[in-house]
Scaffold this active site. Structure first.
Site, PDB file in Angstrom:
ATOM      1  N   ASN A 131      -0.620   2.389   5.511  1.00 31.84           N
ATOM      2  CA  ASN A 131       0.173   1.348   4.864  1.00 31.84           C
ATOM      3  C   ASN A 131       0.645   0.425   5.979  1.00 31.84           C
ATOM      4  O   ASN A 131       1.282   0.901   6.916  1.00 31.84           O
ATOM      5  CB  ASN A 131       1.372   1.975   4.158  1.00 31.84           C
ATOM      6  CG  ASN A 131       2.427   0.959   3.756  1.00 31.84           C
ATOM      7  OD1 ASN A 131       3.600   1.270   3.691  1.00 31.84           O
ATOM      8  ND2 ASN A 131       2.022  -0.266   3.501  1.00 31.84           N
ATOM      9  N   GLY A 132       0.281  -0.834   5.893  1.00 34.58           N
ATOM     10  CA  GLY A 132       0.772  -1.738   6.922  1.00 34.58           C
ATOM     11  C   GLY A 132      -0.165  -2.876   7.201  1.00 34.58           C
ATOM     12  O   GLY A 132      -1.103  -3.140   6.441  1.00 34.58           O
ATOM     13  N   CYS A 178       0.821  -1.223   0.000  1.00 30.20           N
ATOM     14  CA  CYS A 178       0.000   0.000   0.000  1.00 30.20           C
ATOM     15  C   CYS A 178       0.854   1.272   0.000  1.00 30.20           C
ATOM     16  O   CYS A 178       2.009   1.276   0.421  1.00 30.20           O
ATOM     17  CB  CYS A 178      -0.952   0.100   1.187  1.00 30.20           C
ATOM     18  SG  CYS A 178      -2.156  -1.206   1.259  1.00 30.20           S
ATOM     19  N   TYR A 222      13.221  -4.483  -2.947  1.00 34.67           N
ATOM     20  CA  TYR A 222      12.243  -4.725  -4.016  1.00 34.67           C
ATOM     21  C   TYR A 222      11.159  -3.672  -4.130  1.00 34.67           C
ATOM     22  O   TYR A 222      10.812  -3.236  -5.215  1.00 34.67           O
ATOM     23  CB  TYR A 222      11.583  -6.095  -3.786  1.00 34.67           C
ATOM     24  CG  TYR A 222      10.375  -6.344  -4.663  1.00 34.67           C
ATOM     25  CD1 TYR A 222      10.525  -6.584  -6.021  1.00 34.67           C
ATOM     26  CD2 TYR A 222       9.086  -6.316  -4.135  1.00 34.67           C
ATOM     27  CE1 TYR A 222       9.415  -6.796  -6.832  1.00 34.67           C
ATOM     28  CE2 TYR A 222       7.977  -6.532  -4.941  1.00 34.67           C
ATOM     29  CZ  TYR A 222       8.145  -6.767  -6.288  1.00 34.67           C
ATOM     30  OH  TYR A 222       7.060  -6.968  -7.088  1.00 34.67           O
ATOM     31  N   GLY A 231       0.708  -0.580  -4.935  1.00 32.34           N
ATOM     32  CA  GLY A 231      -0.554  -1.306  -4.854  1.00 32.34           C
ATOM     33  C   GLY A 231      -1.411  -1.006  -6.058  1.00 32.34           C
ATOM     34  O   GLY A 231      -1.667   0.158  -6.363  1.00 32.34           O
ATOM     35  N   ASP A 253      18.670 -10.852 -10.177  1.00 30.54           N
ATOM     36  CA  ASP A 253      17.320 -10.483  -9.740  1.00 30.54           C
ATOM     37  C   ASP A 253      17.397  -9.961  -8.309  1.00 30.54           C
ATOM     38  O   ASP A 253      18.378 -10.195  -7.608  1.00 30.54           O
ATOM     39  CB  ASP A 253      16.363 -11.671  -9.836  1.00 30.54           C
ATOM     40  CG  ASP A 253      14.904 -11.217  -9.987  1.00 30.54           C
ATOM     41  OD1 ASP A 253      14.656  -9.990  -9.889  1.00 30.54           O
ATOM     42  OD2 ASP A 253      14.033 -12.063 -10.203  1.00 30.54           O
ATOM     43  N   ASP A 254      16.321  -9.271  -7.897  1.00 31.37           N
ATOM     44  CA  ASP A 254      16.368  -8.696  -6.546  1.00 31.37           C
ATOM     45  C   ASP A 254      16.148  -9.752  -5.469  1.00 31.37           C
ATOM     46  O   ASP A 254      16.690  -9.647  -4.372  1.00 31.37           O
ATOM     47  CB  ASP A 254      15.311  -7.574  -6.413  1.00 31.37           C
ATOM     48  CG  ASP A 254      13.921  -8.088  -6.656  1.00 31.37           C
ATOM     49  OD1 ASP A 254      13.303  -8.584  -5.712  1.00 31.37           O
ATOM     50  OD2 ASP A 254      13.452  -8.028  -7.805  1.00 31.37           O
TER      51      ASP A 254
END
Ligand code: AMP
Length: 484
Positions: free
Chosen positions: A102-103, A2, A257, A30, A364-365
Site C-alpha cells: 500500500n503506498g 490500497c 476519511y 480500493g 462532511d469529512d
C-alpha cells in the site's frame, strides 16, 4: 490507497478462504482490482480488475491452496489500472518471493526509467511494488545462504528502503514458508500485526487495517514502527527488526476519511478520533459566532461519527437526512465535473421532512474539489432548507498527495488560493467552518501520545520525505502532457 492482508496459518491449513473474508473488510481501501497469492510449495495466483466478490469463484479458492497467502485490493494511482498491474506480484529469484503493498514511491519514475535499467532489470509493470520486489530480491541475493534467514530478510528490507522513496507498507511471503512485513522509514502508511491463538498453534496476520482481523477472529498484536520489519517463521514467535530509525509521521487523512471507523491505526481508534473531530468542531462552530442551526445532518458515510458528536456537543438533534445508494461507485472517477455532479445526485437522496423550513448544519469529512459539497447544498435547498450551514472535519485541502491518495491536482482544489468566505460562496453555503489544523492534529494525537507528528501534506503542502515535491512536479508535467 490500497489495502493488503497476509496470513500465515497452521501447517496443512488453506488460509485463502479467510483471506478472502479479510479482503472484503478492506474493500473500502480500493475497488479497482484485487488478488490473492498463496503458497503450498508452489505459488498460486489469481488477480484481476474488479471487486473482491466478483473476482474469486469457488474453483479459484480450491486452487489457491496453502497455509501462507497474501491478498490485495487496489486503488489506482500510478499507471492506467491495467490488469497486469494488479497485486500481489511474485518472482522466483533468488528464491520465491511474493509481495503486495500500500503506498506510492515518489522516485518511481527514476527507478523505472533509470536505476533498474542500469542494473539490466527492465521493470515490466506500471505498479511500483515491482520496484520494491526487485530491490528486496537484490538485497537478498547479496546475503550468504548460511546466515539466519531473518538476518537475510533484514538486509533485503534495508536494500528496499535504500532504493524505494516515498510511502509504502509491504507484506510478503517467501518460498521458505515465511511471511514478512515492513513499513517505510516515515511510517506514513499503516501496517499492523495480528494473531490468532488456537490449541493447535498460533496463526499470524499482517494487514493495512485492523478491521481485517476482526472479521476473521484475529487480535491486534501491534503496529509496525516506521522503518521496522517483522518476520514470521513457522512455529516461532515473530522477529522484529528495526532496520532504520527516523521520525514517524503517519498519514492523518487515514483518520479523517480513508480508514474504517472500526479500525485502529497506530493504536488510535478511528471512531474515537472522528468523535473528537466532531466535539472540537462544535467548539469552533460556537467560537466562530456561527448562526444557530435546527438540526445536524451528516454526509454519509465517513462524516457520521463526527456529525453525531458535534450534534451532541451543540445540543442539537441529529438526523440522517441523506440516504446513500451504496451501489454507485466513487464519483471522483467520473471524467468531468458535470458527470460527477450528476452522479452525486444519484448517490445521495434527501428526506425532505428533515430539511423543510429548517436551518440545517451539514457535516462532511473534507472538501476536496468542492463538487460534493456544492451539489449537496443545492440538494438541501431544493429539499426545502431555509439556511444551509456546512462544517468540515478537516482543514482546507490545498495540496496533492504524493503518497498514493488520489485527490486532485493543485488547481482542482476548491480551497486553493481562496479565503474561507470565498470557498463558502463557491460551494453556496450560508456559513462554513473548517476544523483547524492544530485541532485536527490534537484530536489524532489524543489517541496515542507517542505520535509526535502526522503527515499533513495535503493540508499544508509540506511533506515528510524530501523528494515529494519533485515527484509532484513530475506527475503534474506528465498529466498535462497526457492531456495535450
Ligand atoms: P469533492 O469536494 O467533490 O472532491 O468531494 C469531497 C468528498 O469526497 C469528501 O467529503 C470525502 O468524503 C470524499 N473524498 C475525500 N478524499 C477523497 C479521495 N481521495 N477519493 C475519493 N473520495 C474522496
Amino acid at each position: 490507497m490500497c489495502g493488503f492482508l497476509g496470513l500465515a496459518g497452521l501447517p496443512g491449513q488453506d488460509v485463502s478462504p479467510e483471506l478472502y473474508e479479510g479482503l472484503i473488510a478492506l474493500q473500502h481501501r480500493g475497488q479497482d482490482a484485487a488478488g490473492i497469492l498463496s503458497f503450498d510449495g508452489m505459488f498460486h495466483l489469481r488477480k484481476q480488475n474488479g471487486m473482491v466478490r466478483d473476482i474469486f469463484r469457488s474453483r479459484d479458492m480450491q486452487r489457491l491452496r496453502g497455509s501462507l497467502a497474501i491478498g490485495h485490493v487496489r486503488y489506482p494511482t500510478v499507471g492506467v489500472g491495467a490488469e497486469e498491474d494488479a497485486q500481489p506480484f511474485y518472482m522466483n529469484f533468488p528464491f520465491g518471493i511474493g509481495m503486495a503493498h500500500n503506498g506510492n514511491l515518489t522516485n518511481w519514475i527514476d527507478l523505472k526509467s533509470k536505476q533498474f535499467p542500469e542494473d539490466n532489470i527492465p521493470l515490466e509493470s506500471s505498479c511500483d511494488v515491482e520496484a520494491i520486489l526487485y530491490a528486496f530480491a537484490q538485497g537478498l541475493q547479496r546475503t550468504v545462504k548460511s546466515e539466519p534467514l531473518a538476518q537475510r530478510i533484514g538486509v533485503a528490507v534495508a536494500a528496499a528502503f535504500h532504493r524505494a522513496k516515498g510511502a509504502y507498507s509491504v507484506c510478503g511471503i517467501l518460498s521458505e514458508g515465511v511471511m514478512f512485513g515492513f513499513r517505510d522509514p516515515s511510517g506514513i502508511k499503516p501496517c499492523i500485526l495480528g494473531k490468532r491463538v488456537e490449541e493447535a498453534g498460533t496463526s499470524w496476520a499482517i494487514a493495512s487495517e485492523s478491521v481485517a482481523f476482526d472479521v476473521i477472529g484475529y487480535e491486534r498484536v501491534r503496529d509496525l514502527k516506521n522503518g521496522e520489519a517483522v518476520i514470521i517463521q513457522p512455529g516461532e514467535e515473530p522477529i522484529f527488526l528495526q532496520v532504520v530509525e527516523g521520525l514517524h509521521t503517519p498519514c492523518i487523512f487515514e483518520l479523517v476519511y480513508f480508514s474504517r471507523p472500526d479500525s485502529f491505526l497506530d493504536k488510535v481508534s478511528v471512531y474515537k478520533t472522528r468523535r473528537r473531530f466532531g466535539e472540537s468542531l462544535a467548539e469552533q462552530w460556537i467560537a466562530s459566532g456561527a448562526p444557530k442551526a435546527d438540526v445536524v445532518i451528516p454526509i454519509p458515510d465517513s462524516a457520521r461519527d463526527a456529525a453525531l458528536s458535534m450534534a451532541e456537543a451543540l445540543n442539537l438533534p441529529y438526523r440522517e437526512g441523506f440516504i446513500k445508494n451504496r451501489y454507485i461507485g466513487r464519483t471522483f472517477i467520473m471524467p468531468n465535473q458535470e458527470e460527477r455532479q450528476r452522479s452525486i445526485r444519484r448517490k445521495l437522496n434527501p428526506i425532505p421532512l428533515e430539511f423543510e423550513g429548517k436551518n440545517v448544519l451539514l457535516v462532511d469529512d473534507s472538501i476536496v474539489r468542492g463538487n460534493t459539497s456544492r451539489k449537496i447544498i443545492e440538494i438541501a435547498r431544493k429539499a426545502g432548507a431555509a439556511k444551509v450551514y456546512f462544517a468540515s472535519t478537516s482543514p482546507p485541502l490545498t495540496s496533492p498527495c504524493p503518497y498514493g491518495i488520489d485527490m486532485a491536482t493543485e488547481k482542482d482544489f476548491v480551497a486553493r488560493g481562496k479565503t474561507i468566505d470565498e470557498v463558502r460562496d463557491d460551494i453556496g453555503a450560508d456559513h462554513l467552518v473548517y476544523l483547524e489544523l492544530e485541532r485536527m492534529i490534537s484530536c489524532g494525537k489524543a489517541g496515542n501520545s507517542e505520535i509526535k507528528e502526522f503527515c499533513t501534506g495535503c493540508f499544508t503542502g509540506e511533506y515528510p520525505t524530501p523528494d515529494a515535491k519533485e515527484h509532484l512536479k513530475a506527475l503534474s508535467a506528465e498529466r498535462s502532457s497526457a492531456r495535450n
